[in-house]
Design a protein around this motif. Structure first.
Motif, mmCIF file in Angstrom:
data_model
loop_
_atom_site.group_PDB
_atom_site.id
_atom_site.type_symbol
_atom_site.label_atom_id
_atom_site.label_comp_id
_atom_site.label_asym_id
_atom_site.label_seq_id
_atom_site.Cartn_x
_atom_site.Cartn_y
_atom_site.Cartn_z
ATOM 1 N N SER A 154 -15.053 11.695 -8.622
ATOM 2 C CA SER A 154 -15.332 11.904 -10.043
ATOM 3 C C SER A 154 -14.089 11.660 -10.887
ATOM 4 O O SER A 154 -14.172 11.113 -11.986
ATOM 5 N N LEU A 155 -12.941 12.109 -10.383
ATOM 6 C CA LEU A 155 -11.670 11.918 -11.081
ATOM 7 C C LEU A 155 -10.620 11.509 -10.059
ATOM 8 O O LEU A 155 -10.355 12.235 -9.103
ATOM 9 N N LEU A 156 -10.044 10.340 -10.264
ATOM 10 C CA LEU A 156 -8.992 9.836 -9.385
ATOM 11 C C LEU A 156 -7.641 10.065 -10.041
ATOM 12 O O LEU A 156 -7.406 9.624 -11.169
ATOM 13 N N LEU A 157 -6.753 10.755 -9.350
ATOM 14 C CA LEU A 157 -5.383 10.968 -9.820
ATOM 15 C C LEU A 157 -4.446 10.129 -8.959
ATOM 16 O O LEU A 157 -4.459 10.234 -7.729
ATOM 17 N N ILE A 158 -3.641 9.301 -9.608
ATOM 18 C CA ILE A 158 -2.671 8.486 -8.869
ATOM 19 C C ILE A 158 -1.283 8.879 -9.364
ATOM 20 O O ILE A 158 -0.921 8.598 -10.511
ATOM 21 N N ASP A 159 -0.523 9.542 -8.517
ATOM 22 C CA ASP A 159 0.801 10.048 -8.891
ATOM 23 C C ASP A 159 1.878 9.043 -8.489
ATOM 24 O O ASP A 159 1.894 8.564 -7.357
ATOM 25 N N GLU A 160 2.771 8.730 -9.422
ATOM 26 C CA GLU A 160 3.814 7.716 -9.217
ATOM 27 C C GLU A 160 3.208 6.405 -8.721
ATOM 28 O O GLU A 160 3.621 5.830 -7.702
ATOM 29 N N ALA A 161 2.231 5.938 -9.490
ATOM 30 C CA ALA A 161 1.438 4.771 -9.092
ATOM 31 C C ALA A 161 2.271 3.507 -8.918
ATOM 32 O O ALA A 161 1.934 2.643 -8.105
ATOM 33 N N ALA A 162 3.369 3.375 -9.674
ATOM 34 C CA ALA A 162 4.188 2.170 -9.584
ATOM 35 C C ALA A 162 4.941 2.081 -8.256
ATOM 36 O O ALA A 162 5.470 1.023 -7.910
ATOM 37 N N PHE A 163 4.975 3.177 -7.513
ATOM 38 C CA PHE A 163 5.731 3.217 -6.263
ATOM 39 C C PHE A 163 4.819 3.175 -5.032
ATOM 40 O O PHE A 163 5.310 3.252 -3.909
ATOM 41 N N ILE A 164 3.503 3.068 -5.243
ATOM 42 C CA ILE A 164 2.558 3.079 -4.129
ATOM 43 C C ILE A 164 2.214 1.647 -3.736
ATOM 44 O O ILE A 164 1.597 0.904 -4.506
ATOM 45 N N SER A 189 6.605 6.899 -13.409
ATOM 46 C CA SER A 189 7.830 6.463 -14.063
ATOM 47 C C SER A 189 7.975 4.972 -13.770
ATOM 48 O O SER A 189 7.302 4.438 -12.888
ATOM 49 N N PRO A 190 8.822 4.244 -14.501
ATOM 50 C CA PRO A 190 8.911 2.787 -14.324
ATOM 51 C C PRO A 190 9.450 2.394 -12.949
ATOM 52 O O PRO A 190 10.271 3.094 -12.366
ATOM 53 N N ASN A 191 8.967 1.254 -12.474
ATOM 54 C CA ASN A 191 9.475 0.703 -11.211
ATOM 55 C C ASN A 191 9.377 -0.818 -11.240
ATOM 56 O O ASN A 191 8.714 -1.433 -10.408
ATOM 57 N N TRP A 196 0.891 -3.014 -9.589
ATOM 58 C CA TRP A 196 -0.413 -2.701 -10.190
ATOM 59 C C TRP A 196 -0.260 -1.842 -11.441
ATOM 60 O O TRP A 196 -0.923 -2.084 -12.451
ATOM 61 N N PHE A 197 0.621 -0.851 -11.377
ATOM 62 C CA PHE A 197 0.782 0.047 -12.519
ATOM 63 C C PHE A 197 1.284 -0.715 -13.740
ATOM 64 O O PHE A 197 0.749 -0.563 -14.843
ATOM 65 N N HIS A 198 2.311 -1.533 -13.545
ATOM 66 C CA HIS A 198 2.877 -2.287 -14.660
ATOM 67 C C HIS A 198 1.834 -3.225 -15.265
ATOM 68 O O HIS A 198 1.651 -3.274 -16.490
#
Length: 226
Positions: A154-164, A189-191, A196-198
């Protein structure tokens, strides 16, 4: 319990169900590194972020570190679970230990709620998940290609997505289950560029996807100075 007290609780319950900021400021406790257990007194920028999440199912947040956003998303997850039946919140992080930390924050907040908000005992409660009596739950997992495939998320949380690594494939595999009314909060945070995050953040600024972008620089925190 008197009729007046029941009415007060009923009205307060409705306020909490309608506004996650009200719920968290009045009833959610957090563990402060120096002050121990304290009520979660939200800063104005945190309240603004919460209401953004409530009103927009898909959110992508470019943030500085140490702004309390991971704790904020834990509180939002608990709010989602308490006031909705049959919701599954899936937290994905670079390491299982990091994802487990999110569940632990939710568990701490839940265990310190007043009885009338907690309701019945949880169905299950362990280091990697918390399932409430209304069949809503939060589950923690590390990043893997099959993460989330066994859940109707129902809700997807992606923590520090730029580093995964490989989060693009993970998100693609989970996305169909979100299409029936779910949502996603991607934090990082930026990476660098190209991940994908960027790409998702840049596309959201141009209206090329359904994510609502927001940026949280370090100086937005009222207690931080140069």
């Amino acid at each position: 319990m008197s009729q007046d007290l029941r009415q007060i609780i009923r009205e307060e319950y409705l306020k909490c169900a309608q506004d996650p900021a009200h719920f968290m400021k009045k009833y959610c406790h957090i563990q402060h590194p120096t002050r121990g257990r304290i009520i979660f007194n939200l800063y104005p920028f945190q309240e603004k972020v919460l209401r953004l999440w409530r009103d927009h199912p898909y959110d992508i947040v470019l943030k500085s570190r140490q702004l309390g956003i991971s704790t904020l998303v834990a509180g939002y997850s608990l709010w989602t679970m308490l006031f909705n039946k049959d919701k599954t919140v899936l937290c994905i992080a670079t390491k299982q230990e990091t994802a487990k930390g999110m569940v632990e924050k939710v568990q701490f907040m839940y265990n310190n709620l007043p009885t009338w908000l907690r309701g019945n005992k949880p169905i299950s409660d362990n280091k990697l998940s918390l399932k409430l009596a209304n069949n809503s739950q939060i589950v923690a997992t590390s990043a893997a290609s099959d993460a989330g495939r066994s859940y109707a998320v129902s809700l997807l949380l992606i923590d520090e997505a730029a580093f995964i690594e490989g989060i693009d494939k993970i998100y693609t595999s989970i996305k169909p289950t979100l299409a029936t009314g779910g949502g996603c909060i991607a934090l990082s945070s930026p990476n660098g560029v190209g991940n994908w995050f960027h790409k998702t953040y840049v596309d959201s600024q141009s209206g090329l996807n359904n994510f609502k972008p927001s940026v949280l620089p370090w100086h937005i925190h009222p207690e931080y100075t140069q």
